[in-house]
Design a protein around this motif. Structure first.
Motif, PDB file in Angstrom:
ATOM      1  N   LEU A 349       0.826  -1.204   0.000  1.00 20.11           N
ATOM      2  CA  LEU A 349       0.000   0.000   0.000  1.00 20.11           C
ATOM      3  C   LEU A 349       0.861   1.256   0.000  1.00 20.11           C
ATOM      4  CD1 LEU A 349      -2.806  -0.918   2.587  1.00 20.11           C
ATOM      5  CD2 LEU A 349      -3.116  -0.578   0.133  1.00 20.11           C
ATOM      6  N   MET A 350       1.880   1.258   0.837  1.00 13.90           N
ATOM      7  CA  MET A 350       2.726   2.447   0.965  1.00 13.90           C
ATOM      8  C   MET A 350       3.755   2.550  -0.160  1.00 13.90           C
ATOM      9  SD  MET A 350       1.601   4.114   3.565  1.00 13.90           S
ATOM     10  CE  MET A 350       2.920   5.256   3.986  1.00 13.90           C
ATOM     11  N   GLY A 351       3.824   1.535  -1.004  1.00 14.29           N
ATOM     12  CA  GLY A 351       4.770   1.564  -2.122  1.00 14.29           C
ATOM     13  C   GLY A 351       4.129   1.960  -3.438  1.00 14.29           C
ATOM     14  N   GLN A 352       2.872   2.396  -3.395  1.00 12.27           N
ATOM     15  CA  GLN A 352       2.172   2.756  -4.629  1.00 12.27           C
ATOM     16  C   GLN A 352       2.735   4.048  -5.234  1.00 12.27           C
ATOM     17  OE1 GLN A 352      -2.212   2.467  -4.586  1.00 12.27           O
ATOM     18  NE2 GLN A 352      -2.008   1.702  -2.496  1.00 12.27           N
ATOM     19  N   PRO A 353       2.681   4.168  -6.534  1.00 12.89           N
ATOM     20  CA  PRO A 353       3.078   5.445  -7.165  1.00 12.89           C
ATOM     21  C   PRO A 353       2.058   6.532  -6.819  1.00 12.89           C
ATOM     22  CG  PRO A 353       2.163   3.930  -8.803  1.00 12.89           C
ATOM     23  CD  PRO A 353       2.322   3.141  -7.526  1.00 12.89           C
ATOM     24  N   GLN A 354       2.535   7.776  -6.812  1.00  7.31           N
ATOM     25  CA  GLN A 354       1.703   8.939  -6.493  1.00  7.31           C
ATOM     26  C   GLN A 354       0.954   8.735  -5.169  1.00  7.31           C
ATOM     27  OE1 GLN A 354      -0.737   9.290 -10.044  1.00  7.31           O
ATOM     28  NE2 GLN A 354       0.866  10.425 -11.130  1.00  7.31           N
ATOM     29  N   LEU A 355       1.685   8.262  -4.177  1.00 10.92           N
ATOM     30  CA  LEU A 355       1.087   7.906  -2.890  1.00 10.92           C
ATOM     31  C   LEU A 355       0.428   9.085  -2.195  1.00 10.92           C
ATOM     32  CD1 LEU A 355       0.688   5.760  -0.641  1.00 10.92           C
ATOM     33  CD2 LEU A 355       2.896   6.505   0.292  1.00 10.92           C
ATOM     34  N   GLU A 356       1.065  10.267  -2.252  1.00  8.48           N
ATOM     35  CA  GLU A 356       0.571  11.418  -1.493  1.00  8.48           C
ATOM     36  C   GLU A 356      -0.891  11.723  -1.800  1.00  8.48           C
ATOM     37  OE1 GLU A 356       3.046  14.823  -1.950  1.00  8.48           O
ATOM     38  OE2 GLU A 356       4.782  13.898  -0.984  1.00  8.48           O
ATOM     39  N   ALA A 357      -1.272  11.510  -3.055  1.00  9.85           N
ATOM     40  CA  ALA A 357      -2.647  11.824  -3.458  1.00  9.85           C
ATOM     41  C   ALA A 357      -3.651  10.786  -2.974  1.00  9.85           C
ATOM     42  CB  ALA A 357      -2.718  11.937  -4.985  1.00  9.85           C
ATOM     43  N   LYS A 358      -3.162   9.671  -2.471  1.00 11.81           N
ATOM     44  CA  LYS A 358      -4.046   8.575  -2.093  1.00 11.81           C
ATOM     45  C   LYS A 358      -4.124   8.339  -0.580  1.00 11.81           C
ATOM     46  CE  LYS A 358      -2.684   6.159  -6.331  1.00 11.81           C
ATOM     47  NZ  LYS A 358      -2.014   4.972  -6.889  1.00 11.81           N
ATOM     48  N   LEU A 359      -3.322   9.090   0.171  1.00 16.16           N
ATOM     49  CA  LEU A 359      -3.241   8.812   1.607  1.00 16.16           C
ATOM     50  C   LEU A 359      -4.492   9.217   2.370  1.00 16.16           C
ATOM     51  CD1 LEU A 359       0.465   9.685   2.515  1.00 16.16           C
ATOM     52  CD2 LEU A 359      -0.632   7.447   2.546  1.00 16.16           C
ATOM     53  N   VAL A 360      -5.175  10.264   1.934  1.00 19.11           N
ATOM     54  CA  VAL A 360      -6.374  10.710   2.650  1.00 19.11           C
ATOM     55  C   VAL A 360      -7.576  10.644   1.708  1.00 19.11           C
ATOM     56  CG1 VAL A 360      -5.083  12.175   4.223  1.00 19.11           C
ATOM     57  CG2 VAL A 360      -5.974  13.137   2.099  1.00 19.11           C
ATOM     58  N   ALA A 361      -8.749  10.550   2.294  1.00 16.34           N
ATOM     59  CA  ALA A 361      -9.975  10.419   1.506  1.00 16.34           C
ATOM     60  C   ALA A 361     -10.307  11.724   0.787  1.00 16.34           C
ATOM     61  CB  ALA A 361     -11.127  10.014   2.416  1.00 16.34           C
ATOM     62  N   GLU A 362     -10.982  11.606  -0.328  1.00 21.06           N
ATOM     63  CA  GLU A 362     -11.414  12.784  -1.068  1.00 21.06           C
ATOM     64  C   GLU A 362     -12.523  13.517  -0.317  1.00 21.06           C
ATOM     65  OE1 GLU A 362     -12.580  11.682  -4.952  1.00 21.06           O
ATOM     66  OE2 GLU A 362     -10.598  10.933  -5.556  1.00 21.06           O
ATOM     67  N   GLY A 363     -12.597  14.808  -0.540  1.00 22.06           N
ATOM     68  CA  GLY A 363     -13.692  15.602   0.020  1.00 22.06           C
ATOM     69  C   GLY A 363     -13.469  16.096   1.437  1.00 22.06           C
ATOM     70  N   LEU A 364     -12.291  15.843   2.002  1.00 19.71           N
ATOM     71  CA  LEU A 364     -12.022  16.303   3.364  1.00 19.71           C
ATOM     72  C   LEU A 364     -11.579  17.755   3.352  1.00 19.71           C
ATOM     73  CD1 LEU A 364     -10.020  13.289   4.920  1.00 19.71           C
ATOM     74  CD2 LEU A 364     -12.481  13.733   4.968  1.00 19.71           C
ATOM     75  N   SER A 365     -11.895  18.469   4.418  1.00 24.94           N
ATOM     76  CA  SER A 365     -11.410  19.835   4.569  1.00 24.94           C
ATOM     77  C   SER A 365      -9.909  19.803   4.850  1.00 24.94           C
ATOM     78  CB  SER A 365     -12.135  20.516   5.729  1.00 24.94           C
ATOM     79  OG  SER A 365     -11.766  19.891   6.956  1.00 24.94           O
ATOM     80  N   LEU A 366      -9.285  20.960   4.750  1.00 29.03           N
ATOM     81  CA  LEU A 366      -7.844  21.039   5.008  1.00 29.03           C
ATOM     82  C   LEU A 366      -7.521  20.554   6.420  1.00 29.03           C
ATOM     83  CD1 LEU A 366      -4.988  21.869   4.209  1.00 29.03           C
ATOM     84  CD2 LEU A 366      -5.557  24.229   4.922  1.00 29.03           C
ATOM     85  N   ARG A 367      -8.312  21.007   7.375  1.00 25.93           N
ATOM     86  CA  ARG A 367      -8.099  20.575   8.768  1.00 25.93           C
ATOM     87  C   ARG A 367      -8.240  19.054   8.891  1.00 25.93           C
ATOM     88  NH1 ARG A 367      -8.776  22.652  14.040  1.00 25.93           N
ATOM     89  NH2 ARG A 367      -9.611  21.117  15.510  1.00 25.93           N
ATOM     90  N   GLN A 368      -9.242  18.477   8.256  1.00 24.77           N
ATOM     91  CA  GLN A 368      -9.461  17.031   8.321  1.00 24.77           C
ATOM     92  C   GLN A 368      -8.322  16.264   7.656  1.00 24.77           C
ATOM     93  OE1 GLN A 368     -13.323  17.067   6.445  1.00 24.77           O
ATOM     94  NE2 GLN A 368     -14.403  16.727   8.392  1.00 24.77           N
ATOM     95  N   GLN A 369      -7.784  16.827   6.564  1.00 21.82           N
ATOM     96  CA  GLN A 369      -6.661  16.181   5.897  1.00 21.82           C
ATOM     97  C   GLN A 369      -5.428  16.145   6.809  1.00 21.82           C
ATOM     98  OE1 GLN A 369      -5.923  17.268   1.671  1.00 21.82           O
ATOM     99  NE2 GLN A 369      -7.782  18.524   1.878  1.00 21.82           N
ATOM    100  N   ILE A 370      -5.171  17.242   7.463  1.00 24.32           N
ATOM    101  CA  ILE A 370      -4.022  17.298   8.377  1.00 24.32           C
ATOM    102  C   ILE A 370      -4.206  16.301   9.511  1.00 24.32           C
ATOM    103  CG2 ILE A 370      -2.857  18.754  10.083  1.00 24.32           C
ATOM    104  CD1 ILE A 370      -3.395  21.131   8.187  1.00 24.32           C
TER     105      ILE A 370
END
Length: 490
Positions: A349-370
């Protein structure tokens, strides 16, 4: 007493009989049970009934090759790894059997033990005059065997024995009942008679364990199992070590078998197996020892695979959530197969390409992402993964959060954001208190930004705004001091 499964050879070697009396020991009875399984099973007989009944002994000897095959089996097990010829051991066993059979016939003729029935049990349990303890025990065992001789099935024998047991009011009498009951409980088909026909292996194990450790009460007996109430009563009032050993053997069999522990989801099944290991510790040791441990590990190994992992990850929305769930499972499961599978799964899972874009769920606020990245970082940091893997993965999460902070300029905008200086500060303080920032540079940046905001001339006034009384202002300042300490800002 903690039941430990043994192989045929191990049991037989612990029962090297050299004289007739040795045939009556527990290990010898178990060897007879295993060696004579093809004869005993279809006839619904036990080894102890054979040993204490001249009638059954004669029937066995007249049954063709059954006795001969049983002796050959026992002899071959006993000489395995030794220089003694099997033929010599066979001859020796036949000598011992002939001696025991002759002695038994003579003693039974002298004692003339009456068949024990529920109606005669009280009188037959009583000691006769100056009867010695060994003679008293022998007579009871012969009477019980004679009382069961005409019973055709396991349930019929068990029913009779439990009714007889109601009149057993001395330790000696109960010990005799226990010897028979311990062997009558061994067949798989007997189990529903005493604990009911339960839908899952886990429920059966729970019932057996309660009987084994003495927490079961007669009121717990399943009403549809007719023999369960007297059985529960008997197990409640007497030690019954042989019977408890038989129950423990069924626990090991169920745990080692293919049936699921629960009828629930795969995640709940895994949780049940994990919890079962601690539940099965009895008298300081795991029931079944290594056999049980290996069986539980196999269950977890089967549950965690490429075919099942998607079921376990249902409801997760991103790589980070899947990693956290896998890490949480990894901390609970045991066994090399299950743990290694989860370690590789997390690594993939952590070895996927373009990992940063996949670490958090879509639609979260900036605070929720952090916060989501902070939670993932903490989960990895506190995991039982290897140090190198843990270090690499936490750096990946830290870099992802750094990139998010850089692109959003969240911390830099604190001085010019909307709302009062106090409101802006508390948003950062709360994030720090909740561990939302990864350790190191990101947490340091957040704390530095908070400290800078506190230096603004308008900060204190905005924080104390609305607190008119001196005591209220002091309370608010103490609360701020506490929160800043928790956030490690001061």
């Amino acid at each position: 007493m903690v039941f430990t499964p043994r192989e045929d050879i191990e049991v037989a070697k612990s029962a090297i009989c050299e004289e007739a009396a040795d045939l009556f020991t527990p290990d010898a009875r178990e060897t007879i049970t295993r060696a004579c399984a093809a004869y005993l099973g279809p006839r619904k007989l036990t080894a102890i009934e054979i040993l204490y009944s001249p009638r059954h002994q004669t029937d066995l000897m007249n049954s063709g090759t059954s006795a001969m095959q049983a002796v050959q089996k026992a002899a071959s097990w006993q000489v395995r790894g030794m220089s003694v010829p099997v033929s010599e051991r066979i001859r020796r066993l036949w000598d011992i059997i002939d001696q025991a059979k002759a002695a038994m016939a003579e003693e039974v003729e002298a004692l003339d033990p009456a068949p024990m029935t529920p109606e005669t049990a009280g009188a037959l349990f009583a000691r006769r005059g100056d009867e010695s303890s060994p003679a008293h025990t022998f007579r009871i065992l012969c009477s019980v065997a004679a009382g069961l001789a005409d019973k055709k099935g396991w349930a019929d024998k068990l029913d009779t024995l439990l009714k007889i047991a109601a009149s057993a009011d001395t330790p000696e009498a109960l010990a005799c009942i226990d010897r028979f009951l311990g062997e009558l409980l061994r067949p798989v088909e007997v189990l529903p008679e005493v604990i009911g026909d339960l839908p899952t292996a886990g429920e059966a194990v729970a019932s057996l364990l309660a009987l084994l450790n003495g927490t079961a009460r007669p009121t717990d007996a399943p009403p549809k199992a007719v023999l369960s109430v007297p059985f529960y009563k008997l197990m409640t009032r007497a030690p019954m070590p042989d019977s408890r050993a038989a129950l423990a053997a069924h626990i090991v069999r169920l745990v080692s078998g293919p049936d699921k522990m629960t009828a629930k989801t795969l995640a709940e099944e895994i949780q049940a197996v994990v919890e079962l290991r601690d539940t099965l510790v009895f008298e300081g040791a795991l029931i079944g020892g290594e056999v049980t441990q290996e069986a539980l590990e196999r269950r977890l190994g089967r549950a965690l695979s490429d075919q099942t992992i998607d079921m376990l990850m249902q409801g997760t929305r991103c790589v980070g959530e899947r990693v956290m769930r896998a890490v949480a499972l990894h901390s609970k499961v045991f066994g090399e197969t299950a743990r290694e599978y989860l370690e590789q799964y997390v690594a993939d899972l952590m070895g996927q390409p373009q990992l940063e874009a996949k670490l958090v769920a879509e639609g979260l606020s900036l605070r929720q992402q952090i916060m989501a990245l902070g939670a993932l970082y903490r989960a990895l940091k506190g995991s039982q993964l290897g140090d190198r893997a843990k270090g690499r993965m936490t750096r990946q999460v830290e870099q992802a959060q750094t990139a998010l902070l850089d692109s959003s300029r969240l911390l830099e905008k604190l001085n010019d954001g909307s709302g009062s200086a106090a409101e802006r500060l508390m948003r950062v303080v709360d994030l720090c208190r909740e561990g939302a920032f990864t350790e190191g540079e990101n947490a340091d940046r957040a704390r530095a930004a908070a400290q800078q905001l506190m230096k603004r001339p308008d900060f204190l006034a905005s924080y104390l705004d609305g607190a008119e009384q001196k005591g209220e202002r002091a309370t608010r300042l103490r609360d701020l001091q506490r929160k800043l300490a928790e956030a490690r800002i001061v």
